[in-house]
Scaffold this motif. Sequence first.
Motif, PDB file in Angstrom:
ATOM      1  N   ARG A  96     -25.547   8.271   4.763  1.00 15.30           N
ATOM      2  CA  ARG A  96     -25.219   9.704   4.675  1.00 15.30           C
ATOM      3  C   ARG A  96     -23.802   9.973   5.153  1.00 15.30           C
ATOM      4  NH1 ARG A  96     -30.376  11.232   6.644  1.00 15.30           N
ATOM      5  NH2 ARG A  96     -29.449  11.874   8.610  1.00 15.30           N
ATOM      6  N   ALA A  97     -23.443   9.343   6.272  1.00 15.75           N
ATOM      7  CA  ALA A  97     -22.111   9.572   6.844  1.00 15.75           C
ATOM      8  C   ALA A  97     -21.020   9.070   5.900  1.00 15.75           C
ATOM      9  CB  ALA A  97     -22.000   8.886   8.202  1.00 15.75           C
ATOM     10  N   TYR A  98     -21.213   7.890   5.335  1.00 15.61           N
ATOM     11  CA  TYR A  98     -20.172   7.362   4.444  1.00 15.61           C
ATOM     12  C   TYR A  98     -20.092   8.153   3.139  1.00 15.61           C
ATOM     13  CZ  TYR A  98     -18.320   3.572   7.269  1.00 15.61           C
ATOM     14  OH  TYR A  98     -17.664   2.858   8.250  1.00 15.61           O
ATOM     15  N   ARG A  99     -21.229   8.729   2.672  1.00 17.21           N
ATOM     16  CA  ARG A  99     -21.166   9.599   1.486  1.00 17.21           C
ATOM     17  C   ARG A  99     -20.329  10.835   1.795  1.00 17.21           C
ATOM     18  NH1 ARG A  99     -26.811   8.378   0.617  1.00 17.21           N
ATOM     19  NH2 ARG A  99     -26.863   6.851  -1.064  1.00 17.21           N
ATOM     20  N   PHE A 100     -20.563  11.361   2.959  1.00 19.67           N
ATOM     21  CA  PHE A 100     -19.798  12.524   3.416  1.00 19.67           C
ATOM     22  C   PHE A 100     -18.320  12.176   3.480  1.00 19.67           C
ATOM     23  CE2 PHE A 100     -19.461  16.405   5.894  1.00 19.67           C
ATOM     24  CZ  PHE A 100     -20.589  17.094   5.476  1.00 19.67           C
ATOM     25  N   PHE A 101     -18.061  11.002   4.059  1.00 15.27           N
ATOM     26  CA  PHE A 101     -16.673  10.554   4.201  1.00 15.27           C
ATOM     27  C   PHE A 101     -16.012  10.363   2.834  1.00 15.27           C
ATOM     28  CE2 PHE A 101     -13.603   6.947   4.772  1.00 15.27           C
ATOM     29  CZ  PHE A 101     -12.568   7.758   5.222  1.00 15.27           C
ATOM     30  N   ALA A 102     -16.765   9.779   1.890  1.00 16.58           N
ATOM     31  CA  ALA A 102     -16.186   9.522   0.561  1.00 16.58           C
ATOM     32  C   ALA A 102     -15.711  10.818  -0.081  1.00 16.58           C
ATOM     33  CB  ALA A 102     -17.203   8.816  -0.341  1.00 16.58           C
ATOM     34  N   ARG A 103     -16.490  11.884   0.088  1.00 17.25           N
ATOM     35  CA  ARG A 103     -16.083  13.185  -0.472  1.00 17.25           C
ATOM     36  C   ARG A 103     -14.831  13.706   0.224  1.00 17.25           C
ATOM     37  NH1 ARG A 103     -19.651  15.414  -3.983  1.00 17.25           N
ATOM     38  NH2 ARG A 103     -21.668  14.366  -4.071  1.00 17.25           N
ATOM     39  N   GLU A 104     -14.836  13.604   1.540  1.00 15.99           N
ATOM     40  CA  GLU A 104     -13.664  14.071   2.293  1.00 15.99           C
ATOM     41  C   GLU A 104     -12.427  13.253   1.923  1.00 15.99           C
ATOM     42  OE1 GLU A 104     -13.893  13.711   6.582  1.00 15.99           O
ATOM     43  OE2 GLU A 104     -12.043  14.862   6.851  1.00 15.99           O
ATOM     44  N   PHE A 105     -12.630  11.952   1.837  1.00 11.63           N
ATOM     45  CA  PHE A 105     -11.530  11.036   1.518  1.00 11.63           C
ATOM     46  C   PHE A 105     -10.954  11.364   0.130  1.00 11.63           C
ATOM     47  CE2 PHE A 105     -10.296   7.112  -0.655  1.00 11.63           C
ATOM     48  CZ  PHE A 105      -9.300   6.642   0.168  1.00 11.63           C
ATOM     49  N   ASN A 143       7.881   3.842   2.458  1.00 11.37           N
ATOM     50  CA  ASN A 143       7.097   5.014   2.059  1.00 11.37           C
ATOM     51  C   ASN A 143       5.652   4.988   2.547  1.00 11.37           C
ATOM     52  OD1 ASN A 143       9.268   6.133   0.613  1.00 11.37           O
ATOM     53  ND2 ASN A 143       8.828   4.751  -1.099  1.00 11.37           N
ATOM     54  N   LEU A 144       5.297   3.972   3.306  1.00 13.77           N
ATOM     55  CA  LEU A 144       3.901   3.873   3.763  1.00 13.77           C
ATOM     56  C   LEU A 144       3.508   5.117   4.560  1.00 13.77           C
ATOM     57  CD1 LEU A 144       1.341   2.085   4.023  1.00 13.77           C
ATOM     58  CD2 LEU A 144       2.285   1.265   6.185  1.00 13.77           C
ATOM     59  N   GLN A 145       2.362   5.705   4.184  1.00 17.83           N
ATOM     60  CA  GLN A 145       1.893   6.905   4.870  1.00 17.83           C
ATOM     61  C   GLN A 145       0.635   6.599   5.677  1.00 17.83           C
ATOM     62  OE1 GLN A 145       1.812  10.498   2.453  1.00 17.83           O
ATOM     63  NE2 GLN A 145       2.882   9.461   0.787  1.00 17.83           N
ATOM     64  N   LEU A 146       0.491   7.318   6.766  1.00 20.32           N
ATOM     65  CA  LEU A 146      -0.777   7.274   7.489  1.00 20.32           C
ATOM     66  C   LEU A 146      -1.677   8.313   6.834  1.00 20.32           C
ATOM     67  CD1 LEU A 146      -2.630   6.394   9.812  1.00 20.32           C
ATOM     68  CD2 LEU A 146      -1.538   8.136  11.236  1.00 20.32           C
ATOM     69  N   ASP A 147      -2.642   7.844   6.038  1.00 21.41           N
ATOM     70  CA  ASP A 147      -3.514   8.789   5.327  1.00 21.41           C
ATOM     71  C   ASP A 147      -4.498   9.430   6.291  1.00 21.41           C
ATOM     72  OD1 ASP A 147      -2.202   8.137   3.054  1.00 21.41           O
ATOM     73  OD2 ASP A 147      -3.887   7.187   2.043  1.00 21.41           O
ATOM     74  N   GLY A 148      -5.062   8.627   7.191  1.00 22.75           N
ATOM     75  CA  GLY A 148      -6.018   9.217   8.113  1.00 22.75           C
ATOM     76  C   GLY A 148      -6.615   8.198   9.067  1.00 22.75           C
ATOM     77  N   ILE A 177      -2.665  14.554  -1.561  1.00 22.39           N
ATOM     78  CA  ILE A 177      -1.471  13.841  -1.096  1.00 22.39           C
ATOM     79  C   ILE A 177      -0.420  13.833  -2.198  1.00 22.39           C
ATOM     80  CG2 ILE A 177      -0.532  11.571  -0.492  1.00 22.39           C
ATOM     81  CD1 ILE A 177      -3.152  10.996   0.973  1.00 22.39           C
ATOM     82  N   THR A 178       0.753  14.283  -1.852  1.00 19.97           N
ATOM     83  CA  THR A 178       1.834  14.217  -2.841  1.00 19.97           C
ATOM     84  C   THR A 178       2.534  12.881  -2.657  1.00 19.97           C
ATOM     85  OG1 THR A 178       3.068  15.486  -1.220  1.00 19.97           O
ATOM     86  CG2 THR A 178       2.346  16.645  -3.192  1.00 19.97           C
ATOM     87  N   PRO A 179       2.731  12.159  -3.760  1.00 15.79           N
ATOM     88  CA  PRO A 179       3.326  10.848  -3.630  1.00 15.79           C
ATOM     89  C   PRO A 179       4.705  10.920  -2.986  1.00 15.79           C
ATOM     90  CG  PRO A 179       2.981  11.447  -5.957  1.00 15.79           C
ATOM     91  CD  PRO A 179       2.480  12.573  -5.142  1.00 15.79           C
ATOM     92  N   ALA A 180       4.991   9.957  -2.148  1.00 15.33           N
ATOM     93  CA  ALA A 180       6.310   9.919  -1.518  1.00 15.33           C
ATOM     94  C   ALA A 180       7.363   9.663  -2.590  1.00 15.33           C
ATOM     95  CB  ALA A 180       6.339   8.816  -0.477  1.00 15.33           C
ATOM     96  N   ILE A 181       8.499  10.260  -2.430  1.00 16.71           N
ATOM     97  CA  ILE A 181       9.582  10.035  -3.396  1.00 16.71           C
ATOM     98  C   ILE A 181      10.188   8.663  -3.108  1.00 16.71           C
ATOM     99  CG2 ILE A 181      11.856  10.828  -4.161  1.00 16.71           C
ATOM    100  CD1 ILE A 181      10.651  13.648  -2.919  1.00 16.71           C
ATOM    101  N   SER A 221       0.804  -1.226   0.000  1.00 14.16           N
ATOM    102  CA  SER A 221       0.000   0.000   0.000  1.00 14.16           C
ATOM    103  C   SER A 221       0.834   1.272   0.000  1.00 14.16           C
ATOM    104  CB  SER A 221      -0.924   0.008   1.218  1.00 14.16           C
ATOM    105  OG  SER A 221      -1.865  -1.039   1.108  1.00 14.16           O
ATOM    106  N   ASP A 222       0.231   2.313  -0.545  1.00 14.80           N
ATOM    107  CA  ASP A 222       0.837   3.644  -0.472  1.00 14.80           C
ATOM    108  C   ASP A 222       0.422   4.324   0.822  1.00 14.80           C
ATOM    109  OD1 ASP A 222       1.952   3.772  -3.274  1.00 14.80           O
ATOM    110  OD2 ASP A 222      -0.152   3.361  -3.690  1.00 14.80           O
ATOM    111  N   GLY A 223      -0.805   4.078   1.230  1.00 15.30           N
ATOM    112  CA  GLY A 223      -1.320   4.733   2.428  1.00 15.30           C
ATOM    113  C   GLY A 223      -2.139   3.777   3.266  1.00 15.30           C
ATOM    114  N   MET A 224      -2.374   4.215   4.497  1.00 12.87           N
ATOM    115  CA  MET A 224      -3.147   3.386   5.421  1.00 12.87           C
ATOM    116  C   MET A 224      -4.229   4.258   6.049  1.00 12.87           C
ATOM    117  SD  MET A 224      -1.465   1.415   8.675  1.00 12.87           S
ATOM    118  CE  MET A 224      -1.173   2.536  10.022  1.00 12.87           C
ATOM    119  N   VAL A 225      -5.452   3.744   6.045  1.00 13.61           N
ATOM    120  CA  VAL A 225      -6.552   4.403   6.753  1.00 13.61           C
ATOM    121  C   VAL A 225      -6.906   3.513   7.939  1.00 13.61           C
ATOM    122  CG1 VAL A 225      -9.004   5.000   6.642  1.00 13.61           C
ATOM    123  CG2 VAL A 225      -7.476   5.629   4.756  1.00 13.61           C
TER     124      VAL A 225
END
Length: 265
Positions: A243-252, A178-183, A259-263, A143-147
Amino acid sequence: MGARIIAIANQKGGVGKTTTVISLAACLGELGRKVLVVDLDPQANATSGLGLPIKEGGSLYEAMLSGVLKEGVIRETTVNNVHVVPSELDLAGAEIEIARQDSYLHCASRVLKPLVARSDYDFVLVDCPPSLGILTMNGLTASDGMVVPMQCEYYALEGLSVITSLLNRVRKSGANPNLQLDGILMTMFDSRTNLSEQVVAEVREHFGEKVYRTVIPRNVRLSEAPSYGQPITLYDSFSPGARAYRFFAREFAKSQASITPAIPS
Ligand SMILES: Nc1ncnc2c1ncn2[C@@H]1O[C@H](COP(=O)(O)OP(=O)(O)O)[C@@H](O)[C@H]1O
Ligand SMILES: [Mg+2]
């Protein structure tokens, strides 16, 4: 360049990983984004929750061992814009087999990275099992990121340091520097108790901007949907959970775009 691969991970079970994978995928699909869900949990809850039968030999495991993803392993679902690499039950043995491989932490990575590079998915979401075992480590290595979904309960606070140490472990092992904590996504928020509020406040204090603004409420419709093989958007489109997950999808989606990809090192 292919999509970012994002592991939905937390070593604890029952915190909302699979619910988040299914719901987020469905909501991103509604927004017209193409999503591939990779089910890495032998429990196969994401597979069945997206309405797919669980079939022997139809998972990523064979590809993880052989290095070759056979035609037909990626399956379409009835959910708009959502495809799945299913899991299958009874694969307690898979971890042992994988552990025998050379560079065993890279078994998922060596299949998923090329697959993603040659396809047009916008997001790849990996549902990890509730452990820090070989499958989760493979998911995080690919993975590039972790939620990290985190349940709004007292014990969540004890898990905070575990997340940081997990991230460091994957980075420092060299498996995925390069694994990032996305959120961090707070789940099962109960507005009737002060405890939920307190836990969210404390996690925010600790992780600041890393905690998504969207908080997922406890909603019984979310827990019913999997037994119908439907994401919440199809099972009860107007429920608080949907409703909450729709909201989350937009935020996500928005946060992913920034996010700028890690070098690569
Ligand atoms: N926001 C929620 N409200 C109510 N029930 C939920 C919610 N999120 C998850 N659940 C239920 O809680 C249980 C654990 O969730 P799940 O997503 O399977 O967790 P994990 O994948 O982390 O083990 C499941 O029965 C699921 O349906
Ligand atoms: Mg799960």
